[in-house]
Design an enzyme around this catalytic site. Sequence first.
Site, PDB file in Angstrom:
ATOM      1  N   SER A   1      -0.485  -6.112  -1.247  1.00  0.00           N
ATOM      2  CA  SER A   1       0.714  -6.559  -0.541  1.00  0.00           C
ATOM      3  C   SER A   1       0.563  -8.000  -0.071  1.00  0.00           C
ATOM      4  O   SER A   1      -0.542  -8.501   0.128  1.00  0.00           O
ATOM      5  CB  SER A   1       0.989  -5.670   0.664  1.00  0.00           C
ATOM      6  OG  SER A   1       1.173  -4.333   0.273  1.00  0.00           O
TER       7      SER A   1
HETATM    8  N1  SAH Z   1      -1.993  -0.934   0.816  1.00  0.00           N
HETATM    9  C1  SAH Z   1      -2.267  -1.557  -0.468  1.00  0.00           C
HETATM   10  C2  SAH Z   1      -1.029  -1.928  -1.252  1.00  0.00           C
HETATM   11  C3  SAH Z   1      -0.330  -0.736  -1.693  1.00  0.00           C
HETATM   12  S1  SAH Z   1       0.656  -0.861  -3.134  1.00  0.00           S
HETATM   13  C4  SAH Z   1      -3.146  -2.785  -0.311  1.00  0.00           C
HETATM   14  O1  SAH Z   1      -3.470  -3.157   0.821  1.00  0.00           O
HETATM   15  O2  SAH Z   1      -3.531  -3.344  -1.330  1.00  0.00           O
HETATM   16  C5  SAH Z   1       1.166   0.855  -3.123  1.00  0.00           C
HETATM   17  C6  SAH Z   1       0.100   1.855  -3.522  1.00  0.00           C
HETATM   18  O3  SAH Z   1       0.622   3.156  -3.317  1.00  0.00           O
HETATM   19  C7  SAH Z   1      -0.281   1.785  -5.000  1.00  0.00           C
HETATM   20  O4  SAH Z   1      -1.673   1.628  -5.127  1.00  0.00           O
HETATM   21  C8  SAH Z   1       0.188   3.131  -5.563  1.00  0.00           C
HETATM   22  O5  SAH Z   1      -0.639   3.622  -6.595  1.00  0.00           O
HETATM   23  C9  SAH Z   1       0.131   4.001  -4.327  1.00  0.00           C
HETATM   24  N2  SAH Z   1       0.963   5.202  -4.362  1.00  0.00           N
HETATM   25  C10 SAH Z   1       2.195   5.366  -4.911  1.00  0.00           C
HETATM   26  N3  SAH Z   1       2.634   6.626  -4.709  1.00  0.00           N
HETATM   27  C11 SAH Z   1       1.656   7.288  -4.016  1.00  0.00           C
HETATM   28  C12 SAH Z   1       1.523   8.630  -3.513  1.00  0.00           C
HETATM   29  N4  SAH Z   1       2.468   9.547  -3.673  1.00  0.00           N
HETATM   30  N5  SAH Z   1       0.374   8.929  -2.848  1.00  0.00           N
HETATM   31  C13 SAH Z   1      -0.618   8.014  -2.664  1.00  0.00           C
HETATM   32  N6  SAH Z   1      -0.533   6.731  -3.121  1.00  0.00           N
HETATM   33  C14 SAH Z   1       0.586   6.382  -3.798  1.00  0.00           C
END
Ligand code: SAH
Length: 215
Positions: free
Chosen positions: A64
């Site tokens: 992010s």
């Molecule tokens: N917090 C992260 C950025 C997140 S991007 C950082 O600091 O880098 C969103 C993430 O959510 C992705 O890695 C994606 O694979 C995950 N994601 C999407 N749906 C999800 C679910 N149902 N359960 C867990 N993770 C999920």
Amino acid sequence: MIDSYRHKGMRQRLVDSIRRKGIKDEKVLEAINTIPRHSFLDSSFLEFAYEDKPFPIGSGQTISQPYTVAFQSELLEIRKGLKVLEIGTGSGYQACVLEEMGAKIFSVERQKKLFTRTKLFLNELGYKAKLFYGDGNKGVKAFAPYDRILITAAAPDIAEALLDQLKPGGILVVPLGEGGVQSMMKITKHKNGEISSENFGSFRFVPLLKNKAND
Ligand code: SAH
């Protein structure tokens, strides 16, 4: 991992720019000033590590934007010792920010490759966040309840399981909505069990996926 004066200087400038954009929580700014964000990206992308922009981290996912990480962290009102559940571990950067602020982190990721890579990497950096592979919509019951829950992907709705795992008096932060743009919502579960919500404006996240964990 090399963290040179050059990296530190770039990081300080990033912190200054996030402060100018309105982030006031000194603990958030200090955490961003401490964590070597460049080490979360491939070394050939150094120039991008300290720009206030999101960046691809493989498996179709992104780390992010620092401002967004700071904004969500500030909304969570972190104090030392609070238990935080994060949905969407991704690169692990957000988890490290919250850990630097003194929280105990539990974080779920549904992409196996990312989960495995990030678990190894946070361990190398010396962070103690507990990482889980699975569907974050289910939460992590074994360690519930949580003082704070943070969803770092665009959620069409808030899973009941997550509200159940939030302590009375707790806060859940989520980019809510489908399509390209979401509303950053701060959901408070009051001591009497009532739920209230406040809207903190528009953000863009990759989608929170509904189905089971996959590779
Ligand atoms: N917090 C992260 C950025 C997140 S991007 C950082 O600091 O880098 C969103 C993430 O959510 C992705 O890695 C994606 O694979 C995950 N994601 C999407 N749906 C999800 C679910 N149902 N359960 C867990 N993770 C999920």
